[in-house]
Scaffold this motif. Sequence first.
Motif, PDB file in Angstrom:
ATOM      1  N   ALA A  56     -29.771 -24.850   6.788  1.00  0.00           N
ATOM      2  CA  ALA A  56     -28.715 -23.800   8.063  1.00  0.00           C
ATOM      3  C   ALA A  56     -29.061 -24.502   9.317  1.00  0.00           C
ATOM      4  O   ALA A  56     -28.158 -23.729  10.422  1.00  0.00           O
ATOM      5  CB  ALA A  56     -29.268 -21.925   7.393  1.00  0.00           C
ATOM      6  N   LEU A  57     -30.358 -24.418   9.775  1.00  0.00           N
ATOM      7  CA  LEU A  57     -30.199 -24.312  11.175  1.00  0.00           C
ATOM      8  C   LEU A  57     -30.030 -25.637  12.102  1.00  0.00           C
ATOM      9  O   LEU A  57     -29.238 -25.942  13.110  1.00  0.00           O
ATOM     10  CB  LEU A  57     -32.082 -24.421  11.972  1.00  0.00           C
ATOM     11  N   VAL A  58     -30.060 -27.115  10.833  1.00  0.00           N
ATOM     12  CA  VAL A  58     -29.633 -28.003  11.086  1.00  0.00           C
ATOM     13  C   VAL A  58     -28.172 -27.858  11.194  1.00  0.00           C
ATOM     14  O   VAL A  58     -27.381 -28.641  12.549  1.00  0.00           O
ATOM     15  CB  VAL A  58     -29.833 -28.679   9.857  1.00  0.00           C
ATOM     16  N   ALA A  59     -27.669 -27.325  10.131  1.00  0.00           N
ATOM     17  CA  ALA A  59     -26.541 -26.963  10.548  1.00  0.00           C
ATOM     18  C   ALA A  59     -25.087 -26.028  11.443  1.00  0.00           C
ATOM     19  O   ALA A  59     -24.497 -26.864  12.108  1.00  0.00           O
ATOM     20  CB  ALA A  59     -25.228 -26.367   9.161  1.00  0.00           C
ATOM     21  N   GLU A  60     -26.214 -25.348  12.324  1.00  0.00           N
ATOM     22  CA  GLU A  60     -25.748 -24.330  13.024  1.00  0.00           C
ATOM     23  C   GLU A  60     -25.510 -25.495  14.467  1.00  0.00           C
ATOM     24  O   GLU A  60     -24.808 -25.582  15.400  1.00  0.00           O
ATOM     25  CB  GLU A  60     -26.438 -23.177  13.354  1.00  0.00           C
ATOM     26  N   ALA A  61     -26.806 -26.178  14.705  1.00  0.00           N
ATOM     27  CA  ALA A  61     -27.251 -27.290  15.354  1.00  0.00           C
ATOM     28  C   ALA A  61     -25.645 -28.306  15.549  1.00  0.00           C
ATOM     29  O   ALA A  61     -24.740 -28.776  16.444  1.00  0.00           O
ATOM     30  CB  ALA A  61     -28.679 -28.120  15.959  1.00  0.00           C
ATOM     31  N   LEU A  62     -24.975 -28.486  14.573  1.00  0.00           N
ATOM     32  CA  LEU A  62     -24.681 -29.884  14.281  1.00  0.00           C
ATOM     33  C   LEU A  62     -23.102 -28.933  14.556  1.00  0.00           C
ATOM     34  O   LEU A  62     -22.102 -30.038  15.221  1.00  0.00           O
ATOM     35  CB  LEU A  62     -24.069 -30.133  12.832  1.00  0.00           C
ATOM     36  N   SER A  63     -22.730 -28.074  15.107  1.00  0.00           N
ATOM     37  CA  SER A  63     -21.047 -27.349  14.423  1.00  0.00           C
ATOM     38  C   SER A  63     -21.592 -27.093  16.227  1.00  0.00           C
ATOM     39  O   SER A  63     -20.167 -26.579  16.532  1.00  0.00           O
ATOM     40  CB  SER A  63     -21.585 -25.709  14.246  1.00  0.00           C
ATOM     41  N   HIS A  64     -21.836 -27.705  16.893  1.00  0.00           N
ATOM     42  CA  HIS A  64     -22.089 -27.159  18.383  1.00  0.00           C
ATOM     43  C   HIS A  64     -21.451 -28.701  18.709  1.00  0.00           C
ATOM     44  O   HIS A  64     -21.410 -28.301  20.205  1.00  0.00           O
ATOM     45  CB  HIS A  64     -23.053 -26.711  19.136  1.00  0.00           C
ATOM     46  N   VAL A  65     -21.602 -29.478  18.425  1.00  0.00           N
ATOM     47  CA  VAL A  65     -21.444 -30.786  18.815  1.00  0.00           C
ATOM     48  C   VAL A  65     -19.658 -31.763  17.827  1.00  0.00           C
ATOM     49  O   VAL A  65     -19.720 -31.537  16.552  1.00  0.00           O
ATOM     50  CB  VAL A  65     -22.126 -31.809  18.038  1.00  0.00           C
ATOM     51  N   PRO A  66     -18.803 -31.540  19.036  1.00  0.00           N
ATOM     52  CA  PRO A  66     -17.795 -32.344  18.424  1.00  0.00           C
ATOM     53  C   PRO A  66     -17.445 -33.076  17.881  1.00  0.00           C
ATOM     54  O   PRO A  66     -18.444 -34.585  18.167  1.00  0.00           O
ATOM     55  CB  PRO A  66     -16.582 -31.921  19.528  1.00  0.00           C
ATOM     56  N   GLU A  67     -16.998 -33.019  16.154  1.00  0.00           N
ATOM     57  CA  GLU A  67     -17.075 -34.425  15.843  1.00  0.00           C
ATOM     58  C   GLU A  67     -16.511 -35.717  16.214  1.00  0.00           C
ATOM     59  O   GLU A  67     -16.802 -36.788  16.044  1.00  0.00           O
ATOM     60  CB  GLU A  67     -16.567 -33.811  14.154  1.00  0.00           C
ATOM     61  N   HIS A  68     -15.730 -35.483  16.941  1.00  0.00           N
ATOM     62  CA  HIS A  68     -14.485 -36.967  17.062  1.00  0.00           C
ATOM     63  C   HIS A  68     -14.820 -37.131  18.564  1.00  0.00           C
ATOM     64  O   HIS A  68     -13.600 -37.518  18.957  1.00  0.00           O
ATOM     65  CB  HIS A  68     -13.195 -37.308  16.768  1.00  0.00           C
ATOM     66  N   ALA A  69     -15.885 -36.563  19.123  1.00  0.00           N
ATOM     67  CA  ALA A  69     -16.039 -36.353  20.841  1.00  0.00           C
ATOM     68  C   ALA A  69     -16.595 -37.978  21.595  1.00  0.00           C
ATOM     69  O   ALA A  69     -17.320 -38.490  20.426  1.00  0.00           O
ATOM     70  CB  ALA A  69     -16.463 -35.532  21.524  1.00  0.00           C
ATOM     71  N   ALA A  70     -15.903 -38.394  22.395  1.00  0.00           N
ATOM     72  CA  ALA A  70     -16.692 -40.197  21.782  1.00  0.00           C
ATOM     73  C   ALA A  70     -17.236 -40.110  23.257  1.00  0.00           C
ATOM     74  O   ALA A  70     -17.918 -38.577  23.573  1.00  0.00           O
ATOM     75  CB  ALA A  70     -15.002 -41.279  23.220  1.00  0.00           C
ATOM     76  N   ALA A  71     -18.513 -41.093  22.805  1.00  0.00           N
ATOM     77  CA  ALA A  71     -19.560 -41.024  23.916  1.00  0.00           C
ATOM     78  C   ALA A  71     -18.827 -40.811  25.554  1.00  0.00           C
ATOM     79  O   ALA A  71     -18.129 -41.380  25.991  1.00  0.00           O
ATOM     80  CB  ALA A  71     -20.751 -41.757  23.687  1.00  0.00           C
ATOM     81  N   ASP A  72     -19.924 -39.745  26.282  1.00  0.00           N
ATOM     82  CA  ASP A  72     -20.094 -40.233  27.901  1.00  0.00           C
ATOM     83  C   ASP A  72     -19.357 -41.752  28.436  1.00  0.00           C
ATOM     84  O   ASP A  72     -21.336 -41.965  27.793  1.00  0.00           O
ATOM     85  CB  ASP A  72     -20.798 -39.521  28.541  1.00  0.00           C
TER      86      ASP A  72
END
Length: 340
Positions: free
Chosen positions: A324-340
């Motif tokens: 659940a903690l890993v899923a929470e952390a993952l939720s803060h990363v936009p799935e289709h955002a390109a790398a900077d």
Amino acid sequence: MSDHTAFTPLSPRKAARLSVAPMMDWTDRHCRYFHRLMSRHALLYTEMVTAPALVRGGAVHLLDYSAEEHPVAVQLGGSNPKELAAATRLCVERGYDEVNLNVGCPSDRVQSGTFGAVLMRDAPLVADCVKAMQDAAQGVEVTVKCRIGVDEQEPQEVLPTFLKAVAAAGCARFTIHARKAWLQGLSPKENRDIPPLDYPLVHAMKAQFPALHLSINGGITSLDAAAAHLEVMDGVMIGRAAYHDPAQALLGADQRFFDVTTPAPTAHEVVEAMYPYIDARLAEGLRLHSITRHMLGLFTGRPGARKWRRILSEGATREGAGVALVAEALSHVPEHAAAD
């Protein structure tokens, strides 16, 4: 992501087209499982395991791994041929695809045991070690990872002499770290950066020894850089980049170097594919941090990466922390955002 059950691993020689370096305190079994989800074919290496620890210390738990990690090689440290042979037998019994001898590590601990990079000074001893290991390996390939030289040695003289001597003992595959190791005056950390890289010398070894399978290691941080070396070399070994920015170093490697036509997984899919593994290890009593510490760099350079790292770094050591903690952390990363 497809499941591992119908998957046939490549031979280590073919997989060595791209490999992830053995790195102390980093490439443990949890790290390797994580890397395997990003590349099905790259050759993975254990942290160095010393032959005395296995043979005299009985620390065979250091050889534990998951079947899904294949193709996987074990790296041994040592300089006693009989002890290395006994350690090789233990590795082969556990099903490793390759046994590698460390002739590259510059740490004080390694020098005091007379193995690692200091063995560049004694090619005949390395040859004896390789021969003893091969006799014990039951057909599993024995390989060597070395430096281009140590201290005051002249690499252009030492390296070909070393390769010739060890190849004569039956070793046909080497990974060459393209830096000299300074055993006096530099720390192991400094030895990863300060001695200059000499890629041309390593490339020249392939021309001089065309029958040997030679991989190059040191300072290679991307698949583009790997591709350039593969125009000359048989294989490329990526080290710290595969740990600090694994998506950059491994995602897409199968499609680029191993003729895989199915799409590479996304970084999000890799995290989600870790969930069953995390649950299984936690059920065995492991703490979440032991696994997630290897995953912190997955989103390097992407929006949300800092939040991902912070949530895992702060939360994974707490009692009861899990998927659940890993899923929470993952939720803060936009799935289709390109790398900077």
